[in-house]
Design a protein around this motif. Structure first.
Motif, mmCIF file in Angstrom:
data_model
loop_
_atom_site.group_PDB
_atom_site.id
_atom_site.type_symbol
_atom_site.label_atom_id
_atom_site.label_comp_id
_atom_site.label_asym_id
_atom_site.label_seq_id
_atom_site.Cartn_x
_atom_site.Cartn_y
_atom_site.Cartn_z
ATOM 1 N N TRP A 245 10.861 4.107 -1.613
ATOM 2 C CA TRP A 245 9.444 4.045 -1.990
ATOM 3 C C TRP A 245 8.676 5.087 -1.182
ATOM 4 C CZ3 TRP A 245 7.502 0.994 -5.849
ATOM 5 C CH2 TRP A 245 8.364 0.010 -6.368
ATOM 6 N N PRO B 78 6.363 -2.635 -0.326
ATOM 7 C CA PRO B 78 7.268 -2.396 -1.465
ATOM 8 C C PRO B 78 8.450 -3.356 -1.428
ATOM 9 C CG PRO B 78 7.547 -0.703 0.203
ATOM 10 C CD PRO B 78 6.393 -1.540 0.640
ATOM 11 N N TYR C 253 8.760 4.591 -6.735
ATOM 12 C CA TYR C 253 10.159 4.621 -6.287
ATOM 13 C C TYR C 253 10.799 5.924 -6.738
ATOM 14 C CZ TYR C 253 14.866 3.071 -5.133
ATOM 15 O OH TYR C 253 16.115 2.963 -4.564
ATOM 16 N N ARG D 200 2.146 4.025 -4.411
ATOM 17 C CA ARG D 200 3.535 4.333 -4.068
ATOM 18 C C ARG D 200 4.390 4.173 -5.325
ATOM 19 N NH1 ARG D 200 4.838 4.290 1.436
ATOM 20 N NH2 ARG D 200 3.187 3.484 2.793
#
Length: 317
Positions: free
Chosen positions: A7, A36, A19, A17
């Motif tokens: 992340w 995350p 991935y 954010r």
């Protein structure tokens, strides 16, 4: 060297954010201050297609040979009800074409017709809310730093350079004599002094050490050298707005600085450094040089005032 999956702050939207799976962004973004989850996000459900209404079709134009009287009258036909040229019906005086605001009829399909829309260019990345530094600013900062390193070498390496020129005096004098006398002899030039090779190695070692001592500590602490401070650019890690640290700063410098030791090999080191210096021109979208990729850093442009970061150009608060 690719970024490890995980992340990270989205360069296109620093408030979120996303991935990174090693090749691209996947999954939906989450707020930057949210914790995350472990591993990649759950796959998003496939959206249910909504029923679409059939697109309106263009009005059928009369074919060649159709009597004008069969063409429906109206302000958009160009013919009156009796088939004579002119405009009739609708607002305005009969027989007078409508007045358009620009003076000319509008171009393109009428309102309500399907019209192609082209996707816009993606927004430029703003790592940690800051714009990427331009190649010109990076080059100017590097040239300033290069001048500082040359001055340091003139102070520390000057005596070794003078001794090296003395070792080369015999072949240089003979070469100059042949040029002045237009001597076309193919005899080899006299050999340089016995210490010429050792002096070259010493000069390059000192030059490399001076460059390392000048750049690595300052980059580790603040991400800036003297030249970068003047041009208001700074190197930061890809994953966080934080100091580089000594290890990352050393890895970043190694790719560009260590080839100095290969200048002795027919200028090979200088060629490698030139390729590295020009590499940001061919990297998109983060404009990373080869030494940036090795250390996983980006170079950003600092704002003139704190308000510039809160309100970047083209945006309002």
């Amino acid at each position: 060297m690719s970024v490890a999956p995980g992340w990270y702050v989205d360069p296109a939207d620093p408030e979120t954010r996303r991935y990174w799976d090693g090749e691209g962004w996947i999954g939906a973004p989450i707020p930057v201050d949210a914790t995350p989850p472990e591993g990649p996000p759950q796959p998003e459900p496939e959206p249910t297609p909504e029923p679409t209404s059939p697109a309106p079709t263009a009005p059928e134009l009369p074919s060649a040979g159709t009597p004008p009287a069969t063409w429906p009258p109206g302000p958009s036909t160009g013919r009156s009800a009796d088939g004579t040229p002119g405009w009739s019906g609708g607002p305005g005086q009969p027989g007078t074409p409508p007045t358009w605001p620009s003076g000319n009829p509008p171009q393109g399909p009428p309102p309500g017709w399907p019209y192609p829309t082209w996707p816009g260019r993606p927004p430029a990345p703003r790592p940690h809310g800051l714009p990427l530094a331009s190649f010109g600013a990076r080059l100017a900062a590097r040239l300033i730093d290069f001048g500082v390193v040359v001055l340091l070498n003139a102070l520390v390496n000057g005596w070794f350079v003078w001794r090296y020129l003395q070792e080369l005096s015999a072949p240089l004098d003979e070469f100059w004599r042949r040029v002045q006398s237009q001597d076309r002899t193919t005899d080899p030039l006299p050999a340089a002094g016995d210490q010429a090779g050792a002096l070259v190695v010493t000069i390059l070692l000192i030059a490399t050490a001076l460059w390392l001592a000048y750049e690595v500590p300052s980059m580790a602490a603040s991400g800036q050298t003297f030249g970068k401070r003047l041009l208001r650019v700074r190197a930061v890690p890809v994953e966080a707005d934080a100091p580089l640290g000594f290890g990352r700063a050393l890895r970043r410098w190694n790719t560009l600085g260590l080839p100095t030791l290969l200048w002795y090999c027919c200028g090979l080191g200088l060629l490698l450094q030139l390729i590295d210096a020009l590499s940001p021109l061919f990297d998109h979208p983060l404009r990373q040089a080869l030494h940036d990729k090795r250390a996983q850093t980006v170079v950003v442009q600092l704002p003139r005032t704190p308000d510039d970061r809160a309100n970047p150009p083209g945006e309002t608060s």
